[in-house]
Design a protein around this motif. Structure first.
Motif, PDB file in Angstrom:
ATOM      1  N   TYR A   1      27.012  39.222  17.022  1.00  0.00           N
ATOM      2  CA  TYR A   1      25.900  38.520  17.662  1.00  0.00           C
ATOM      3  C   TYR A   1      26.384  37.265  18.382  1.00  0.00           C
ATOM      4  O   TYR A   1      26.009  37.000  19.539  1.00  0.00           O
ATOM      5  CB  TYR A   1      24.843  38.158  16.617  1.00  0.00           C
ATOM      6  N   LEU A   2      27.237  36.474  17.724  1.00  0.00           N
ATOM      7  CA  LEU A   2      27.716  35.239  18.328  1.00  0.00           C
ATOM      8  C   LEU A   2      28.604  35.521  19.536  1.00  0.00           C
ATOM      9  O   LEU A   2      28.536  34.808  20.547  1.00  0.00           O
ATOM     10  CB  LEU A   2      28.478  34.414  17.281  1.00  0.00           C
ATOM     11  N   ASP A   3      29.445  36.557  19.453  1.00  0.00           N
ATOM     12  CA  ASP A   3      30.278  36.939  20.598  1.00  0.00           C
ATOM     13  C   ASP A   3      29.417  37.344  21.788  1.00  0.00           C
ATOM     14  O   ASP A   3      29.657  36.926  22.922  1.00  0.00           O
ATOM     15  CB  ASP A   3      31.197  38.102  20.223  1.00  0.00           C
TER      16      ASP A   3
ATOM     17  N   GLU B   1      26.114  34.106  27.985  1.00  0.00           N
ATOM     18  CA  GLU B   1      26.071  32.793  28.624  1.00  0.00           C
ATOM     19  C   GLU B   1      27.112  32.700  29.737  1.00  0.00           C
ATOM     20  O   GLU B   1      26.858  32.105  30.795  1.00  0.00           O
ATOM     21  CB  GLU B   1      26.302  31.701  27.582  1.00  0.00           C
ATOM     22  N   ALA B   2      28.288  33.292  29.510  1.00  0.00           N
ATOM     23  CA  ALA B   2      29.331  33.288  30.541  1.00  0.00           C
ATOM     24  C   ALA B   2      28.907  34.110  31.751  1.00  0.00           C
ATOM     25  O   ALA B   2      29.171  33.733  32.898  1.00  0.00           O
ATOM     26  CB  ALA B   2      30.634  33.833  29.955  1.00  0.00           C
TER      27      ALA B   2
ATOM     28  N   GLU C   1      20.142  39.460  16.955  1.00  0.00           N
ATOM     29  CA  GLU C   1      19.567  38.156  16.675  1.00  0.00           C
ATOM     30  C   GLU C   1      18.572  38.242  15.536  1.00  0.00           C
ATOM     31  O   GLU C   1      18.536  37.389  14.658  1.00  0.00           O
ATOM     32  CB  GLU C   1      18.883  37.610  17.921  1.00  0.00           C
TER      33      GLU C   1
ATOM     34  N   TYR D   1      33.629  44.920  24.011  1.00  0.00           N
ATOM     35  CA  TYR D   1      32.183  44.902  24.193  1.00  0.00           C
ATOM     36  C   TYR D   1      31.836  45.622  25.490  1.00  0.00           C
ATOM     37  O   TYR D   1      32.581  45.572  26.467  1.00  0.00           O
ATOM     38  CB  TYR D   1      31.665  43.457  24.224  1.00  0.00           C
TER      39      TYR D   1
ATOM     40  N   ILE E   1      35.791  32.001  30.986  1.00  0.00           N
ATOM     41  CA  ILE E   1      36.169  31.952  29.578  1.00  0.00           C
ATOM     42  C   ILE E   1      37.665  32.223  29.473  1.00  0.00           C
ATOM     43  O   ILE E   1      38.249  32.871  30.342  1.00  0.00           O
ATOM     44  CB  ILE E   1      35.373  32.966  28.715  1.00  0.00           C
TER      45      ILE E   1
ATOM     46  N   ASN F   1      22.370  42.280  23.618  1.00  0.00           N
ATOM     47  CA  ASN F   1      21.687  41.043  24.000  1.00  0.00           C
ATOM     48  C   ASN F   1      20.204  41.259  24.283  1.00  0.00           C
ATOM     49  O   ASN F   1      19.602  40.550  25.068  1.00  0.00           O
ATOM     50  CB  ASN F   1      22.358  40.418  25.221  1.00  0.00           C
TER      51      ASN F   1
ATOM     52  N   LYS G   1      26.349  36.575  22.409  1.00  0.00           N
ATOM     53  CA  LYS G   1      25.642  35.411  22.932  1.00  0.00           C
ATOM     54  C   LYS G   1      26.549  34.600  23.846  1.00  0.00           C
ATOM     55  O   LYS G   1      26.136  34.170  24.932  1.00  0.00           O
ATOM     56  CB  LYS G   1      25.145  34.542  21.773  1.00  0.00           C
ATOM     57  N   GLN G   2      27.798  34.395  23.438  1.00  0.00           N
ATOM     58  CA  GLN G   2      28.756  33.647  24.254  1.00  0.00           C
ATOM     59  C   GLN G   2      29.046  34.379  25.564  1.00  0.00           C
ATOM     60  O   GLN G   2      29.077  33.765  26.636  1.00  0.00           O
ATOM     61  CB  GLN G   2      30.062  33.437  23.473  1.00  0.00           C
ATOM     62  N   LEU G   3      29.237  35.697  25.494  1.00  0.00           N
ATOM     63  CA  LEU G   3      29.510  36.476  26.693  1.00  0.00           C
ATOM     64  C   LEU G   3      28.317  36.460  27.646  1.00  0.00           C
ATOM     65  O   LEU G   3      28.484  36.369  28.865  1.00  0.00           O
ATOM     66  CB  LEU G   3      29.869  37.912  26.307  1.00  0.00           C
TER      67      LEU G   3
END
Length: 204
Positions: A33-35, A41-42, A133, A93, A81, A128, A37-39
């Motif tokens: 989930y955190l990965d 946003e990028a 989440e 991913y 990134i 996503n 979310k970061q991707l």
């Protein structure tokens, strides 16, 4: 005064024990989930810079390539990134634009432990569009509930405790003797009660 120290130590020990247990390592699903979310946003940053999302041919790899990202200085290249993470099971991913779940944007997802669509538990996967989440919120819901109960217990019991200390001190007791008594029992009762309620909510 010794009684105060002992009771305070018991309360602090109970709370710190829970804090240590709640600061566990993240599960693979939480890492995913955190990965994601970061991707995501990028990808949104890429969209703001270039006015479009990466194509399916470019994929997420373009985020880790040096590209022109400064409109004020076209000669400047940089990476959005530093590197692409793999999912917790060692696979890339997946990316699709426009997405099936986000037709106005993009999908980023993982199929989970078995790498296949569908499945349950660790094989469920997600992306996503909210599934991971929701899972993350469910796993951390108890921690927020516990903190709320503890704050409620202190909020309810501190005023009568302070009032009890003040009244005992007005009667001529020393400050040490004023700290103990019925009002201290009320404080400990409420704090321990909410702790036991939180534990019971998990067991039951």
């Amino acid at each position: 005064m010794q009684k105060v120290k002992v009771i305070a130590l018991v309360i602090i020990t109970l709370i710190s024990a829970f804090a240590k247990s709640s600061s566990r390592e993240l599960s693979p699903e939480e890492i995913a989930y955190l990965d994601i979310k970061q991707l995501a946003e990028a990808v949104e940053l890429y969209h703001r810079e270039f006015g479009r999302y990466p194509t399916n041919e470019q994929g997420l790899g373009v985020l880790a390539q040096e590209v022109f990202i400064s409109k004020s200085c076209p000669c400047k290249k940089d990476k959005i990134i530093n590197g692409l993470p793999e999912d917790p099971w060692g696979r890339d991913y997946l990316y699709l634009s426009p997405g099936k779940n986000n037709p106005e944007g993009f999908d980023i997802w993982t199929y989970g432990k078995d790498g296949l669509p569908g499945g349950t538990g660790a094989n469920r996967g997600g992306g996503n569009w909210g599934e991971l989440e929701c899972g993350l919120k469910e796993q951390h819901g108890f921690q927020a509930f516990f903190i709320l109960l503890i704050l409620t217990g202190f909020g309810v019991s501190l005023p009568p405790y302070i009032a009890g200390v003040f009244l005992a001190y007005r009667k001529g007791n020393s400050i040490e003797k004023s700290l103990v008594g019925y009002h201290l029992g009320v404080l400990c009762y409420f704090v321990l009660l909410v702790f036991l309620l939180a534990v019971a909510s998990v067991i039951l």
